[in-house]
Design a protein around this motif. Structure first.
Motif, PDB file in Angstrom:
ATOM      1  N   UNK A  87      -6.130 -14.381   4.347  1.00 45.45           N
ATOM      2  CA  UNK A  87      -6.796 -13.825   5.525  1.00 45.45           C
ATOM      3  C   UNK A  87      -5.872 -12.930   6.336  1.00 45.45           C
ATOM      4  N   UNK A  88      -6.472 -11.901   6.931  1.00 48.87           N
ATOM      5  CA  UNK A  88      -5.716 -11.014   7.813  1.00 48.87           C
ATOM      6  C   UNK A  88      -5.301 -11.776   9.064  1.00 48.87           C
ATOM      7  N   UNK A 124       0.670  -2.706   6.675  1.00 48.93           N
ATOM      8  CA  UNK A 124       2.087  -2.322   6.627  1.00 48.93           C
ATOM      9  C   UNK A 124       2.972  -3.550   6.424  1.00 48.93           C
ATOM     10  N   UNK A 125       2.650  -4.628   7.126  1.00 46.63           N
ATOM     11  CA  UNK A 125       3.414  -5.877   6.994  1.00 46.63           C
ATOM     12  C   UNK A 125       3.318  -6.404   5.565  1.00 46.63           C
ATOM     13  N   UNK A 127       2.539  -4.691   2.868  1.00 46.15           N
ATOM     14  CA  UNK A 127       3.193  -3.742   1.956  1.00 46.15           C
ATOM     15  C   UNK A 127       4.705  -3.985   1.925  1.00 46.15           C
ATOM     16  N   UNK A 128       5.296  -4.256   3.092  1.00 50.37           N
ATOM     17  CA  UNK A 128       6.740  -4.529   3.162  1.00 50.37           C
ATOM     18  C   UNK A 128       7.089  -5.806   2.406  1.00 50.37           C
ATOM     19  N   UNK A 129       6.299  -6.861   2.590  1.00 51.94           N
ATOM     20  CA  UNK A 129       6.554  -8.117   1.871  1.00 51.94           C
ATOM     21  C   UNK A 129       6.351  -7.947   0.369  1.00 51.94           C
ATOM     22  N   UNK A 130       5.362  -7.150  -0.010  1.00 43.42           N
ATOM     23  CA  UNK A 130       5.090  -6.921  -1.431  1.00 43.42           C
ATOM     24  C   UNK A 130       6.185  -6.094  -2.092  1.00 43.42           C
ATOM     25  N   UNK A 131       6.923  -5.343  -1.300  1.00 44.24           N
ATOM     26  CA  UNK A 131       7.985  -4.481  -1.836  1.00 44.24           C
ATOM     27  C   UNK A 131       9.285  -5.236  -2.093  1.00 44.24           C
ATOM     28  N   UNK A 132       9.383  -6.476  -1.625  1.00 43.71           N
ATOM     29  CA  UNK A 132      10.613  -7.253  -1.793  1.00 43.71           C
ATOM     30  C   UNK A 132      10.374  -8.385  -2.789  1.00 43.71           C
ATOM     31  N   UNK A 133      11.165  -8.396  -3.846  1.00 45.47           N
ATOM     32  CA  UNK A 133      11.029  -9.454  -4.836  1.00 45.47           C
ATOM     33  C   UNK A 133      12.054 -10.559  -4.592  1.00 45.47           C
ATOM     34  N   UNK A 134      11.766 -11.688  -5.172  1.00 45.10           N
ATOM     35  CA  UNK A 134      12.703 -12.806  -5.117  1.00 45.10           C
ATOM     36  C   UNK A 134      14.034 -12.406  -5.753  1.00 45.10           C
TER      37      UNK A 134
END
Length: 159
Positions: A87-88, A124-125, A127-134
């Motif tokens: 959920x948003x 945007x939030x 997208x930023x989390x999706x751009x960082x991998x473990x």
């Protein structure tokens, strides 16, 4: 917006599991003891990660949890969504319908400029989390704290 502490626990647990051999499963008790967390509550988070395909679980005396995917294939967003849900953060309840000039036939979730702005921020939030991998976080930790992988493996081996 504040995420539950389960997100922090899940992220650190996944990071710790990334330093172990792929065939090594760690029981909930050992994972919880690592940070002195309540095992029952951590187990709920771990089960959510299993449902999301981030972890796999193995029953039995040599059972426990391990990463189900390579660290390169797990994003911070994957973990957050597994724990918090999809959920948003902002929910438009269409209060404009009840204000001056409000019209019941208008879907204000689409036309409200505040709702649009909040949706852009949420995207945007995410997208930023999706751009960082473990894997990227793991590399940063290893660069700044090179003893961490060895210490983590030793701690799990010694418990």
């Amino acid at each position: 917006m504040q995420m539950s502490q389960g997100v922090e626990w899940a992220l650190h647990t996944c990071l710790n599991l990334s330093w172990l051999p792929p065939d090594q499963a760690v029981p909930t008790g050992k994972l919880a003891a690592f940070y002195e967390l309540p095992a029952a509550y951590l187990n709920k988070q771990l089960q959510a990660l299993v449902r999301a395909g981030i972890l796999s679980s193995q029953p039995g005396p040599r059972g426990g949890f391990r990463l189900a995917r390579a660290p390169e294939d797990i994003t911070l967003l994957d973990v957050v969504l597994a724990i918090e849900g999809p959920d948003e953060a902002f929910v438009c309840n269409q209060i404009l319908r009840h204000g001056p000039g409000g019209r019941p036939e208008v879907d204000y979730r689409q036309t409200c400029l505040l709702a649009r702005g909040m949706r852009r921020a949420d995207i945007a939030w995410r997208r930023e989390l999706a751009a960082q991998t473990l894997a990227e976080i793991r590399e940063d930790v290893e660069r700044h704290f090179p003893e961490t992988p060895r210490n983590t493996r030793a701690r799990f081996a010694g418990q």
